[in-house]
Design an enzyme around this catalytic site. Sequence first.
Site, mmCIF file in Angstrom:
data_model
loop_
_atom_site.group_PDB
_atom_site.id
_atom_site.type_symbol
_atom_site.label_atom_id
_atom_site.label_comp_id
_atom_site.label_asym_id
_atom_site.label_seq_id
_atom_site.Cartn_x
_atom_site.Cartn_y
_atom_site.Cartn_z
ATOM 1 N N ARG A 282 -11.717 -6.265 -6.502
ATOM 2 C CA ARG A 282 -11.812 -6.251 -5.014
ATOM 3 C C ARG A 282 -13.666 -7.061 -4.544
ATOM 4 O O ARG A 282 -13.926 -6.326 -4.337
ATOM 5 C CB ARG A 282 -11.750 -5.886 -3.708
ATOM 6 N N ASP B 98 1.859 -4.173 9.277
ATOM 7 C CA ASP B 98 1.106 -3.380 8.717
ATOM 8 C C ASP B 98 -0.073 -4.424 8.550
ATOM 9 O O ASP B 98 -0.289 -4.995 7.618
ATOM 10 C CB ASP B 98 0.945 -2.395 7.183
ATOM 11 N N TYR C 1 -11.170 1.191 11.034
ATOM 12 C CA TYR C 1 -12.440 1.082 10.151
ATOM 13 C C TYR C 1 -12.607 0.234 8.180
ATOM 14 O O TYR C 1 -13.750 0.099 8.718
ATOM 15 C CB TYR C 1 -12.187 2.652 9.129
ATOM 16 N N LYS C 2 -11.529 -0.857 8.632
ATOM 17 C CA LYS C 2 -12.311 -1.096 7.950
ATOM 18 C C LYS C 2 -12.638 -3.185 8.355
ATOM 19 O O LYS C 2 -14.325 -3.301 8.772
ATOM 20 C CB LYS C 2 -10.433 -2.308 7.678
ATOM 21 N N PHE D 82 1.065 -1.093 0.384
ATOM 22 C CA PHE D 82 -0.099 0.028 -0.170
ATOM 23 C C PHE D 82 1.104 1.435 0.000
ATOM 24 O O PHE D 82 1.686 1.195 1.112
ATOM 25 C CB PHE D 82 -0.025 -0.074 1.443
HETATM 26 C C1 LIG Z 1 -5.950 1.280 4.943
HETATM 27 C C2 LIG Z 1 -4.033 0.206 4.383
HETATM 28 C C3 LIG Z 1 -3.863 1.619 5.114
HETATM 29 C C4 LIG Z 1 -4.546 3.230 5.599
HETATM 30 O O1 LIG Z 1 -3.883 4.236 6.673
HETATM 31 P P1 LIG Z 1 -4.632 5.797 7.170
HETATM 32 O O2 LIG Z 1 -3.576 6.147 7.659
HETATM 33 O O3 LIG Z 1 -5.653 5.195 7.319
HETATM 34 O O4 LIG Z 1 -4.862 6.288 6.257
HETATM 35 C C5 LIG Z 1 -3.167 1.435 5.342
HETATM 36 N N1 LIG Z 1 -1.985 1.170 5.136
HETATM 37 C C6 LIG Z 1 -2.542 -0.376 4.470
HETATM 38 C C7 LIG Z 1 -1.890 -1.550 4.344
HETATM 39 C C8 LIG Z 1 -3.502 -0.715 4.487
HETATM 40 O O5 LIG Z 1 -4.150 -1.544 3.540
#
Ligand SMILES: *Cc1c(COP(=O)(O)O)cnc(C)c1O
Length: 446
Positions: free
Chosen positions: A406, A227, A257-258, A144
Amino acid sequence: MSDTDAGPTHSLAEARERDADDSLRGYRDHFSVPDGERYMDGNSLGLAPDTALATLDRVVDEWRALAIRGWEAADPDWFHYGEHLGDLLAPLVGARESEVVVANSTTVNIHTLIGTFLDTLPGTPAGPDPAADPPAVLVNDLDFPTDHYAIRAQFRQRGIDPDEQLVAVESRDGRTIDEGDIEAVLRERDDVGIVFMPSVLYRSGQLLDVDRITAAAHEHGALAGFDCAHSVGAVDHALGDAGDDDEGADFAVWCSYKYLNAGPGATAGLYVNERHHGTTPALAGWWGNDKSTQFEMRHTYDQADTAGAWQIGTVPMLSSAPIEGATELVREAGIDAVREKSLALTDYLIDLVDDRLGDDFSVGTPREHDRRGGHVAIEHPEGYRVSEALRDRGGVVDFRPPNVVRVCPAPLYTRFEDVWHVVETIREIDETGAYRDYDPRGAGVT
Ligand SMILES: *Cc1c(COP(=O)(O)O)cnc(C)c1O
Protein backbone atom coordinates in the site's frame (compact mmCIF):
# COMPACT_ATOMS: atom_id res chain seq x y z
CA MET A 1 6.30 -0.23 -24.53
CA SER A 2 8.90 -0.29 -27.35
CA ASP A 3 11.67 2.27 -27.64
CA THR A 4 10.06 3.92 -30.62
CA ASP A 5 6.80 4.63 -28.81
CA ALA A 6 6.58 8.26 -27.84
CA GLY A 7 5.10 7.50 -24.42
CA PRO A 8 5.02 9.95 -21.56
CA THR A 9 8.51 10.77 -20.40
CA HIS A 10 8.62 10.90 -16.65
CA SER A 11 11.59 12.32 -14.82
CA LEU A 12 12.66 13.75 -11.51
CA ALA A 13 12.70 17.18 -13.14
CA GLU A 14 9.07 16.76 -14.15
CA ALA A 15 8.11 15.73 -10.61
CA ARG A 16 9.85 18.81 -9.23
CA GLU A 17 8.02 21.05 -11.69
CA ARG A 18 4.74 19.62 -10.50
CA ASP A 19 5.72 20.33 -6.91
CA ALA A 20 6.58 23.91 -7.79
CA ASP A 21 3.08 24.31 -9.30
CA ASP A 22 1.29 22.75 -6.34
CA SER A 23 -0.84 25.28 -4.47
CA LEU A 24 -0.80 23.11 -1.30
CA ARG A 25 3.00 22.66 -1.23
CA GLY A 26 3.43 24.98 1.76
CA TYR A 27 1.47 22.64 4.05
CA ARG A 28 4.37 20.19 4.16
CA ASP A 29 6.27 22.66 6.36
CA HIS A 30 3.72 22.08 9.11
CA PHE A 31 4.64 18.39 9.38
CA SER A 32 7.45 16.47 11.06
CA VAL A 33 8.64 14.49 8.08
CA PRO A 34 11.23 11.90 9.20
CA ASP A 35 14.69 12.79 7.87
CA GLY A 36 15.66 11.00 4.72
CA GLU A 37 12.34 9.18 4.45
CA ARG A 38 9.64 9.13 1.82
CA TYR A 39 6.65 8.66 4.09
CA MET A 40 3.82 6.86 2.27
CA ASP A 41 1.89 5.49 5.23
CA GLY A 42 -0.42 8.37 6.04
CA ASN A 43 -3.45 6.11 5.57
CA SER A 44 -2.31 4.12 8.62
CA LEU A 45 -0.76 6.85 10.77
CA GLY A 46 -0.56 10.42 9.53
CA LEU A 47 2.55 12.48 10.31
CA ALA A 48 2.50 14.98 13.18
CA PRO A 49 1.49 18.53 12.18
CA ASP A 50 2.77 21.43 14.31
CA THR A 51 -0.80 22.70 14.62
CA ALA A 52 -1.86 19.43 16.31
CA LEU A 53 1.13 19.52 18.66
CA ALA A 54 0.24 23.15 19.50
CA THR A 55 -3.34 22.35 20.54
CA LEU A 56 -2.05 19.35 22.50
CA ASP A 57 0.50 21.60 24.26
CA ARG A 58 -2.21 24.13 25.01
CA VAL A 59 -4.35 21.50 26.74
CA VAL A 60 -1.33 20.25 28.70
CA ASP A 61 -0.70 23.85 29.83
CA GLU A 62 -4.38 24.25 30.73
CA TRP A 63 -4.18 21.08 32.81
CA ARG A 64 -1.15 22.48 34.62
CA ALA A 65 -2.64 25.91 35.17
CA LEU A 66 -6.33 25.19 35.65
CA ALA A 67 -6.56 21.57 36.85
CA ILE A 68 -10.23 20.76 37.56
CA ARG A 69 -11.32 24.24 36.47
CA GLY A 70 -10.31 23.34 32.91
CA TRP A 71 -13.67 21.66 32.34
CA GLU A 72 -15.22 25.13 32.26
CA ALA A 73 -12.42 27.70 32.20
CA ALA A 74 -10.31 26.28 29.36
CA ASP A 75 -10.81 27.78 25.92
CA PRO A 76 -12.50 25.97 24.32
CA ASP A 77 -13.84 24.39 27.50
CA TRP A 78 -13.15 20.70 28.00
CA PHE A 79 -16.72 19.86 28.96
CA HIS A 80 -18.05 20.43 25.43
CA TYR A 81 -14.82 19.50 23.65
CA GLY A 82 -16.20 16.41 21.85
CA GLU A 83 -19.03 18.55 20.46
CA HIS A 84 -16.62 21.36 19.61
CA LEU A 85 -14.44 18.99 17.56
CA GLY A 86 -17.59 17.60 15.95
CA ASP A 87 -18.40 21.12 14.74
CA LEU A 88 -14.92 21.41 13.20
CA LEU A 89 -15.25 18.04 11.46
CA ALA A 90 -18.82 18.43 10.19
CA PRO A 91 -17.86 20.24 6.95
CA LEU A 92 -15.26 17.54 6.14
CA VAL A 93 -17.96 14.86 6.11
CA GLY A 94 -20.75 17.02 4.72
CA ALA A 95 -22.99 16.97 7.77
CA ARG A 96 -24.66 19.38 10.19
CA GLU A 97 -22.71 20.28 13.32
CA SER A 98 -25.26 18.56 15.57
CA GLU A 99 -24.74 15.31 13.65
CA VAL A 100 -21.02 14.89 14.39
CA VAL A 101 -19.12 14.29 17.60
CA VAL A 102 -15.62 13.11 18.55
CA ALA A 103 -15.79 10.19 20.98
CA ASN A 104 -14.49 6.72 21.79
CA SER A 105 -12.55 4.62 19.29
CA THR A 106 -13.75 3.55 15.87
CA THR A 107 -14.34 -0.01 17.04
CA VAL A 108 -16.32 1.16 20.07
CA ASN A 109 -18.35 3.45 17.82
CA ILE A 110 -19.19 0.49 15.57
CA HIS A 111 -20.35 -1.42 18.66
CA THR A 112 -22.57 1.35 19.94
CA LEU A 113 -24.05 2.37 16.59
CA ILE A 114 -24.70 -1.14 15.27
CA GLY A 115 -26.17 -2.02 18.68
CA THR A 116 -28.28 1.13 18.72
CA PHE A 117 -29.79 0.51 15.32
CA LEU A 118 -30.27 -3.24 15.82
CA ASP A 119 -32.39 -2.30 18.82
CA THR A 120 -34.72 -0.30 16.57
CA LEU A 121 -35.43 -3.28 14.29
CA PRO A 122 -38.05 -6.04 14.47
CA GLY A 123 -36.63 -9.41 15.50
CA THR A 124 -34.35 -8.02 18.23
CA PRO A 125 -35.19 -8.29 21.94
CA ALA A 126 -35.51 -4.51 22.37
CA GLY A 127 -37.05 -3.91 18.95
CA PRO A 128 -40.67 -3.20 18.02
CA ASP A 129 -41.52 -6.87 17.35
CA PRO A 130 -39.18 -9.22 19.26
CA ALA A 131 -40.98 -12.31 17.90
CA ALA A 132 -40.24 -11.41 14.26
CA ASP A 133 -37.40 -13.09 12.36
CA PRO A 134 -34.04 -11.50 13.25
CA PRO A 135 -32.59 -8.81 10.99
CA ALA A 136 -29.45 -9.22 8.88
CA VAL A 137 -26.53 -6.80 8.66
CA LEU A 138 -24.98 -6.60 5.20
CA VAL A 139 -21.19 -6.19 5.03
CA ASN A 140 -18.59 -7.40 2.53
CA ASP A 141 -15.85 -9.99 2.45
CA LEU A 142 -13.05 -7.42 2.00
CA ASP A 143 -13.91 -5.45 5.15
CA PHE A 144 -11.43 -4.44 7.82
CA PRO A 145 -11.72 -7.27 10.40
CA THR A 146 -12.70 -5.18 13.44
CA ASP A 147 -16.00 -4.26 11.77
CA HIS A 148 -17.06 -7.92 11.58
CA TYR A 149 -15.85 -8.71 15.10
CA ALA A 150 -17.90 -5.87 16.55
CA ILE A 151 -21.06 -6.65 14.58
CA ARG A 152 -20.85 -10.34 15.48
CA ALA A 153 -20.51 -9.43 19.14
CA GLN A 154 -23.59 -7.19 18.94
CA PHE A 155 -25.58 -10.04 17.37
CA ARG A 156 -24.45 -12.47 20.07
CA GLN A 157 -25.51 -10.09 22.81
CA ARG A 158 -29.02 -10.10 21.35
CA GLY A 159 -29.18 -13.89 21.08
CA ILE A 160 -28.92 -13.72 17.29
CA ASP A 161 -26.63 -16.13 15.43
CA PRO A 162 -24.00 -14.07 13.60
CA ASP A 163 -23.25 -16.95 11.24
CA GLU A 164 -26.79 -16.62 9.96
CA GLN A 165 -27.37 -12.90 10.09
CA LEU A 166 -24.01 -11.31 9.23
CA VAL A 167 -24.19 -11.43 5.45
CA ALA A 168 -21.09 -10.59 3.41
CA VAL A 169 -21.32 -9.44 -0.19
CA GLU A 170 -18.62 -11.31 -2.07
CA SER A 171 -15.97 -9.58 -4.12
CA ARG A 172 -15.74 -10.78 -7.71
CA ASP A 173 -12.04 -10.07 -8.10
CA GLY A 174 -10.65 -10.14 -4.56
CA ARG A 175 -10.05 -6.39 -4.74
CA THR A 176 -13.28 -4.52 -5.16
CA ILE A 177 -16.97 -4.67 -4.28
CA ASP A 178 -19.53 -4.07 -7.00
CA GLU A 179 -22.31 -1.83 -5.68
CA GLY A 180 -24.64 -3.77 -7.99
CA ASP A 181 -23.94 -6.88 -5.90
CA ILE A 182 -25.02 -5.01 -2.74
CA GLU A 183 -28.24 -4.07 -4.53
CA ALA A 184 -28.73 -7.68 -5.64
CA VAL A 185 -28.57 -8.99 -2.05
CA LEU A 186 -31.05 -6.31 -1.01
CA ARG A 187 -33.42 -7.54 -3.72
CA GLU A 188 -32.93 -11.21 -2.79
CA ARG A 189 -33.24 -10.97 1.00
CA ASP A 190 -35.99 -9.07 2.70
CA ASP A 191 -34.39 -9.30 6.16
CA VAL A 192 -31.52 -6.81 5.75
CA GLY A 193 -31.96 -4.20 8.47
CA ILE A 194 -28.59 -2.45 8.19
CA VAL A 195 -26.17 -2.07 5.31
CA PHE A 196 -22.74 -1.31 6.79
CA MET A 197 -20.01 -0.63 4.25
CA PRO A 198 -16.63 1.07 4.16
CA SER A 199 -16.29 4.29 2.18
CA VAL A 200 -12.86 3.12 1.03
CA LEU A 201 -11.63 -0.48 1.19
CA TYR A 202 -8.50 -0.61 3.32
CA ARG A 203 -6.56 -2.92 1.02
CA SER A 204 -7.35 -2.03 -2.59
CA GLY A 205 -8.27 1.60 -1.94
CA GLN A 206 -11.56 1.33 -3.84
CA LEU A 207 -13.94 4.20 -3.05
CA LEU A 208 -17.50 2.92 -2.81
CA ASP A 209 -20.50 4.94 -3.93
CA VAL A 210 -21.94 6.13 -0.60
CA ASP A 211 -24.81 7.89 -2.33
CA ARG A 212 -25.87 4.84 -4.32
CA ILE A 213 -25.54 2.44 -1.37
CA THR A 214 -27.60 4.78 0.83
CA ALA A 215 -30.30 5.02 -1.82
CA ALA A 216 -30.39 1.23 -2.30
CA ALA A 217 -30.55 0.54 1.44
CA HIS A 218 -33.37 3.02 1.94
CA GLU A 219 -35.30 1.73 -1.06
CA HIS A 220 -35.33 -1.69 0.61
CA GLY A 221 -36.21 -0.37 4.06
CA ALA A 222 -32.72 -0.81 5.51
CA LEU A 223 -30.48 1.67 7.31
CA ALA A 224 -27.20 2.77 5.71
CA GLY A 225 -24.06 3.08 7.86
CA PHE A 226 -20.47 3.64 6.77
CA ASP A 227 -16.96 3.08 8.08
CA CYS A 228 -15.09 6.10 6.72
CA ALA A 229 -11.76 5.38 8.45
CA HIS A 230 -9.93 5.38 5.13
CA SER A 231 -11.48 8.50 3.67
CA VAL A 232 -12.14 11.27 6.20
CA GLY A 233 -9.50 13.93 5.66
CA ALA A 234 -8.65 12.76 2.15
CA VAL A 235 -12.01 12.39 0.37
CA ASP A 236 -14.82 14.95 0.44
CA HIS A 237 -18.04 13.45 1.79
CA ALA A 238 -21.68 14.48 1.74
CA LEU A 239 -23.02 12.09 4.39
CA GLY A 240 -25.80 14.51 5.34
CA ASP A 241 -27.41 14.44 1.93
CA ALA A 242 -26.59 11.01 0.56
CA GLY A 243 -29.45 9.03 -0.95
CA ASP A 244 -32.06 9.62 -3.62
CA ASP A 245 -33.91 12.36 -1.76
CA ASP A 246 -30.80 13.81 -0.10
CA GLU A 247 -32.11 12.36 3.15
CA GLY A 248 -28.60 11.44 4.28
CA ALA A 249 -26.81 8.29 5.36
CA ASP A 250 -28.00 7.06 8.75
CA PHE A 251 -24.70 6.83 10.61
CA ALA A 252 -20.92 6.70 10.11
CA VAL A 253 -17.68 6.21 12.04
CA TRP A 254 -14.05 7.12 11.34
CA CYS A 255 -10.54 7.38 12.82
CA SER A 256 -8.60 10.57 13.51
CA TYR A 257 -5.12 9.14 13.26
CA LYS A 258 -5.08 8.32 9.53
CA TYR A 259 -5.64 11.18 7.06
CA LEU A 260 -6.63 13.57 9.85
CA ASN A 261 -3.11 13.33 11.36
CA ALA A 262 -4.19 13.58 15.00
CA GLY A 263 -1.75 11.02 16.40
CA PRO A 264 -1.69 7.32 17.37
CA GLY A 265 -4.94 6.23 18.94
CA ALA A 266 -6.51 9.70 18.72
CA THR A 267 -10.18 9.79 19.65
CA ALA A 268 -12.51 8.74 16.82
CA GLY A 269 -15.43 10.54 15.16
CA LEU A 270 -19.01 9.57 14.48
CA TYR A 271 -22.01 10.88 12.57
CA VAL A 272 -25.67 10.18 13.34
CA ASN A 273 -28.27 11.74 11.05
CA GLU A 274 -30.56 14.11 12.92
CA ARG A 275 -33.67 12.02 12.23
CA HIS A 276 -32.20 9.47 14.65
CA HIS A 277 -31.41 11.91 17.44
CA GLY A 278 -33.35 10.73 20.46
CA THR A 279 -32.81 7.03 19.67
CA THR A 280 -31.39 5.31 22.77
CA PRO A 281 -27.65 4.57 22.47
CA ALA A 282 -26.78 0.91 22.98
CA LEU A 283 -23.74 1.77 25.10
CA ALA A 284 -25.11 4.66 27.11
CA GLY A 285 -22.89 6.62 29.47
CA TRP A 286 -23.00 9.87 31.37
CA TRP A 287 -21.01 11.79 28.75
CA GLY A 288 -23.92 11.29 26.34
CA ASN A 289 -26.28 12.94 28.77
CA ASP A 290 -27.67 16.36 27.93
CA LYS A 291 -24.87 18.69 28.99
CA SER A 292 -27.24 21.02 30.84
CA THR A 293 -28.35 18.29 33.26
CA GLN A 294 -25.31 16.01 33.28
CA PHE A 295 -24.01 17.35 36.59
CA GLU A 296 -27.33 17.01 38.35
CA MET A 297 -26.10 13.41 38.64
CA ARG A 298 -29.53 11.87 38.40
CA HIS A 299 -29.84 8.15 37.84
CA THR A 300 -32.14 8.60 34.88
CA TYR A 301 -30.32 9.10 31.60
CA ASP A 302 -31.40 12.33 29.91
CA GLN A 303 -29.77 11.85 26.55
CA ALA A 304 -28.45 14.73 24.47
CA ASP A 305 -30.62 15.54 21.44
CA THR A 306 -27.58 15.50 19.14
CA ALA A 307 -24.99 12.97 18.00
CA GLY A 308 -23.34 13.85 21.32
CA ALA A 309 -25.63 11.23 22.89
CA TRP A 310 -23.30 8.51 21.52
CA GLN A 311 -20.41 9.66 23.69
CA ILE A 312 -19.89 7.23 26.56
CA GLY A 313 -17.37 8.37 29.18
CA THR A 314 -15.26 11.46 29.80
CA VAL A 315 -13.74 12.93 26.64
CA PRO A 316 -10.06 11.82 26.54
CA MET A 317 -8.64 15.33 26.32
CA LEU A 318 -5.03 14.40 25.55
CA SER A 319 -6.04 12.08 22.72
CA SER A 320 -8.54 14.60 21.39
CA ALA A 321 -6.65 17.89 21.60
CA PRO A 322 -4.47 17.18 18.53
CA ILE A 323 -7.62 16.77 16.43
CA GLU A 324 -8.34 20.48 16.86
CA GLY A 325 -5.10 21.71 15.29
CA ALA A 326 -4.91 18.91 12.76
CA THR A 327 -8.44 19.50 11.50
CA GLU A 328 -7.86 23.22 11.19
CA LEU A 329 -5.15 22.50 8.60
CA VAL A 330 -7.47 20.38 6.45
CA ARG A 331 -10.21 22.99 6.76
CA GLU A 332 -7.86 25.79 5.80
CA ALA A 333 -6.51 23.90 2.78
CA GLY A 334 -10.10 22.99 1.86
CA ILE A 335 -11.22 19.38 1.55
CA ASP A 336 -11.92 19.84 -2.19
CA ALA A 337 -8.37 21.03 -2.84
CA VAL A 338 -7.02 18.21 -0.65
CA ARG A 339 -9.00 15.66 -2.64
CA GLU A 340 -7.84 17.19 -5.93
CA LYS A 341 -4.20 16.96 -4.92
CA SER A 342 -4.68 13.42 -3.61
CA LEU A 343 -6.05 12.35 -6.99
CA ALA A 344 -3.21 14.10 -8.84
CA LEU A 345 -0.67 12.26 -6.67
CA THR A 346 -2.31 8.86 -7.08
CA ASP A 347 -2.76 9.44 -10.84
CA TYR A 348 0.95 10.15 -11.04
CA LEU A 349 1.82 7.11 -8.95
CA ILE A 350 -0.32 4.84 -11.14
CA ASP A 351 1.32 6.30 -14.28
CA LEU A 352 4.76 5.59 -12.89
CA VAL A 353 3.86 2.00 -11.95
CA ASP A 354 2.57 1.46 -15.49
CA ASP A 355 5.55 3.08 -17.19
CA ARG A 356 8.53 2.26 -15.03
CA LEU A 357 7.93 -1.02 -13.23
CA GLY A 358 8.15 -4.52 -14.67
CA ASP A 359 5.18 -6.66 -15.68
CA ASP A 360 5.14 -8.43 -12.30
CA PHE A 361 3.82 -5.22 -10.77
CA SER A 362 0.22 -4.22 -11.22
CA VAL A 363 -2.22 -1.69 -9.82
CA GLY A 364 -5.05 -3.21 -7.77
CA THR A 365 -6.83 0.10 -7.20
CA PRO A 366 -9.61 1.26 -9.53
CA ARG A 367 -8.35 3.87 -11.97
CA GLU A 368 -11.51 5.96 -12.17
CA HIS A 369 -11.36 8.99 -9.90
CA ASP A 370 -14.79 8.37 -8.44
CA ARG A 371 -13.81 4.84 -7.45
CA ARG A 372 -10.45 5.62 -5.84
CA GLY A 373 -9.60 6.72 -2.29
CA GLY A 374 -6.26 8.15 -1.19
CA HIS A 375 -3.87 5.24 -1.58
CA VAL A 376 -2.75 2.86 -4.30
CA ALA A 377 -2.40 -0.91 -3.97
CA ILE A 378 0.63 -2.12 -5.89
CA GLU A 379 0.44 -5.88 -6.28
CA HIS A 380 3.48 -8.10 -6.67
CA PRO A 381 4.01 -11.81 -5.84
CA GLU A 382 6.90 -10.77 -3.55
CA GLY A 383 5.00 -7.78 -2.15
CA TYR A 384 6.08 -8.43 1.42
CA ARG A 385 9.80 -8.65 0.66
CA VAL A 386 9.60 -5.68 -1.71
CA SER A 387 7.95 -3.57 0.99
CA GLU A 388 10.63 -4.55 3.54
CA ALA A 389 13.43 -3.71 1.11
CA LEU A 390 11.73 -0.42 0.32
CA ARG A 391 11.47 0.51 3.99
CA ASP A 392 15.19 -0.10 4.46
CA ARG A 393 15.77 2.32 1.61
CA GLY A 394 13.67 5.08 3.16
CA GLY A 395 10.33 4.37 1.47
CA VAL A 396 7.82 3.93 4.30
CA VAL A 397 4.91 1.88 2.97
CA ASP A 398 2.98 -1.03 4.38
CA PHE A 399 2.10 -4.51 3.26
CA ARG A 400 -1.27 -6.19 3.38
CA PRO A 401 -1.59 -9.91 2.65
CA PRO A 402 -1.52 -11.61 0.29
CA ASN A 403 0.43 -9.44 -2.16
CA VAL A 404 -0.37 -5.76 -1.70
CA VAL A 405 2.12 -2.96 -1.11
CA ARG A 406 0.00 0.00 0.00
CA VAL A 407 1.44 3.33 -1.07
CA CYS A 408 -0.23 6.43 0.29
CA PRO A 409 0.94 9.82 -0.90
CA ALA A 410 -0.98 11.80 1.74
CA PRO A 411 -1.91 15.11 0.10
CA LEU A 412 -0.85 17.59 2.79
CA TYR A 413 2.79 16.55 3.04
CA THR A 414 3.77 14.29 0.15
CA ARG A 415 5.53 15.71 -2.88
CA PHE A 416 5.44 14.42 -6.44
CA GLU A 417 9.18 14.08 -5.99
CA ASP A 418 8.61 11.59 -3.16
CA VAL A 419 6.32 9.51 -5.37
CA TRP A 420 8.98 9.51 -8.08
CA HIS A 421 11.67 8.32 -5.67
CA VAL A 422 9.53 5.58 -4.19
CA VAL A 423 8.73 4.10 -7.58
CA GLU A 424 12.37 4.39 -8.70
CA THR A 425 13.46 2.62 -5.52
CA ILE A 426 10.98 -0.19 -6.17
CA ARG A 427 12.37 -0.44 -9.70
CA GLU A 428 15.92 -0.82 -8.38
CA ILE A 429 14.85 -3.38 -5.80
CA ASP A 430 13.21 -5.39 -8.56
CA GLU A 431 15.99 -5.05 -11.12
CA THR A 432 18.78 -5.92 -8.70
CA GLY A 433 16.74 -8.64 -6.98
CA ALA A 434 17.53 -6.94 -3.65
CA TYR A 435 14.25 -8.16 -2.12
CA ARG A 436 15.67 -11.70 -2.11
CA ASP A 437 17.89 -10.64 0.82
CA TYR A 438 14.75 -10.46 2.98
CA ASP A 439 12.99 -13.31 4.74
CA PRO A 440 9.53 -14.21 3.57
CA ARG A 441 6.75 -12.85 5.67
CA GLY A 442 6.75 -13.13 9.49
CA ALA A 443 4.32 -11.56 11.92
CA GLY A 444 4.14 -8.00 13.22
CA VAL A 445 2.69 -4.59 12.51
CA THR A 446 3.64 -3.09 9.16
C1 LIG B 1 -8.14 1.77 10.81
C2 LIG B 1 -9.50 1.20 10.75
C3 LIG B 1 -10.19 0.89 11.92
C4 LIG B 1 -9.51 1.02 13.26
O1 LIG B 1 -10.34 0.96 14.34
P1 LIG B 1 -9.74 1.33 15.78
O2 LIG B 1 -10.87 1.12 16.69
O3 LIG B 1 -9.25 2.74 15.70
O4 LIG B 1 -8.59 0.43 16.05
C5 LIG B 1 -11.51 0.45 11.79
N1 LIG B 1 -12.08 0.27 10.57
C6 LIG B 1 -11.40 0.54 9.43
C7 LIG B 1 -12.05 0.35 8.11
C8 LIG B 1 -10.09 1.01 9.48
O5 LIG B 1 -9.41 1.26 8.36
